[in-house]
Design an enzyme around this catalytic site. Structure first.
Site, PDB file in Angstrom:
ATOM      1  N   GLY A   1       0.837  -1.200   0.000  1.00 20.27           N
ATOM      2  CA  GLY A   1       0.000   0.000   0.000  1.00 20.27           C
ATOM      3  C   GLY A   1       0.866   1.242   0.000  1.00 20.27           C
TER       4      GLY A   1
ATOM      5  N   LYS B   1      -6.179   5.110  19.684  1.00 17.37           N
ATOM      6  CA  LYS B   1      -6.293   5.742  18.355  1.00 17.37           C
ATOM      7  C   LYS B   1      -7.712   5.572  17.819  1.00 17.37           C
ATOM      8  CE  LYS B   1      -4.865   7.870  14.660  1.00 17.37           C
ATOM      9  NZ  LYS B   1      -4.406   7.295  13.438  1.00 17.37           N
TER      10      LYS B   1
ATOM     11  N   GLU C   1     -13.545   4.137   5.764  1.00 17.81           N
ATOM     12  CA  GLU C   1     -13.176   3.109   6.746  1.00 17.81           C
ATOM     13  C   GLU C   1     -14.198   3.036   7.888  1.00 17.81           C
ATOM     14  OE1 GLU C   1      -8.488   2.564   6.647  1.00 17.81           O
ATOM     15  OE2 GLU C   1      -9.038   4.549   7.355  1.00 17.81           O
TER      16      GLU C   1
END
Ligand code: KPL
Length: 309
Positions: free
Chosen positions: A7, A185, A268
């Site tokens: 990626g 996170k 996402e």
């Protein structure tokens, strides 16, 4: 160290570029042919506040060019993690570690299901990068990166990878509680990403309006209740204050979810607020605010690009 990065978006390219500049043998693997060609022809141009530099990682669209690597770093969107984990299988030598620094919940587990939990290192990064075009990125900010073994503990390989990243200018701390890192996170992304995607606001603007501050706080408080039920100790004290502080620290950012929406891509959401809702169901914690945020983003994903925020 031979490092393969799956990626080569903004973050994958940034890590690959910095590691190559530090003398590591880096391979970037991506399906975007123009980007790969530009990197191989002219190098990867990294624009930063103080100076512009050109790094020379190798780039390819063909997995078979790479061979085995000592370290594989997965930097695809969480929607493509399962496929990247299959790809990683072809890059494994006997001691290869696979590191994920992706946004969202469940990436490390999806990779572990393919390559085995013992190989997986997970973490979070506060580096900021934007893709400017084929072969060109901008390095926005340099926050800390934290990494930890999926199985816990501080190992020699963890310290070695942290030192390697730090030498490359990516300040990295080896940590022994990976669940705390990932939830920490996750909760930041739960508070900021969907809300910026729905409103079209920049991160910092969320903190400026009473209404968005309230929704952010409600979403974060739900997430904290789920984390508590899962037995996770967060890496910071007041989660709502922490998320607002990140929004202010990244004030000029359009969050990755807002960028995905306006770029016409899938977001996402399933790995962020959607994952939180699923974990809430698992632990019997109600998450109505995150459910609504998830549904609204999914509705926006169905709109044509020109009608999105
Ligand atoms: O991780 C981020 C994202 O946009 O995905 C934040 C921290 C919200 C910065 O924009």
């Amino acid at each position: 160290m031979k490092i393969a990065i799956i990626g080569a978006g903004a973050m994958g390219s940034l890590f690959g570029g910095r590691l190559a500049l530090a003398g590591e043998e880096v391979w970037l693997l991506d399906v975007w042919e123009e980007h790969v060609r530009a990197i191989n022809d002219k190098g990867l141009a990294i624009a930063a506040a103080d100076r512009d530099i050109v790094a020379r990682p190798k780039a390819t669209t063909r997995l078979e060019d790479i061979g085995t690597a000592e370290l594989v770093i997965v930097f695809v969107k969480s929607t493509a993690t399962a496929k990247a984990a299959e790809t990683a299988l072809s890059l494994l030598g006997p001691d290869t570690a696979v590191l994920t620094l992706q946004n969202g919940y469940g990436n490390a587990e999806a990779i572990a299901a393919a390559v085995g939990a013992g190989r997986v290192i997970a973490g979070t990064t506060a580096q900021g990068a934007t893709l400017l075009g084929p072969g060109r990125i901008m390095h926005g900010g340099s926050g800390e990166t934290h990494i930890g073994e999926l199985g816990g503990g501080l190992t020699a390989r963890l310290e070695k990878i942290a030192a390697c990243l730090t030498r490359a200018g990516i300040q990295t701390v080896a940590d022994d509680n990976v669940a705390s890192l990932i939830w920490g996170k996750l909760i930041v992304n739960v508070g900021i990403n969907a809300l910026t995607g729905i409103t079209g606001l920049k991160n910092g603007e969320l903190a400026e309006h009473d209404e968005t501050r309230q929704v952010l706080a409600l979403a974060v408080e739900e997430a904290v209740r789920v984390a508590d039920a899962a037995g996770v100790k967060l890496p910071y004290g007041d989660p709502v204050e922490k998320v607002l502080a990140v929004a202010v620290a990244t004030a000029q950012n359009r969050s990755s979810m807002l960028q995905d929406l306006s770029g016409g891509r899938m977001t996402e959401i399933e790995a962020i607020n959607g994952a939180l809702v699923r974990e809430g169901e698992r632990y019997g914690v109600a998450t109505p605010v995150n459910r609504v945020l998830t549904l609204l983003i999914k509705a926006l994903e169905k709109l044509p690009r020109e009608n999105r925020p």
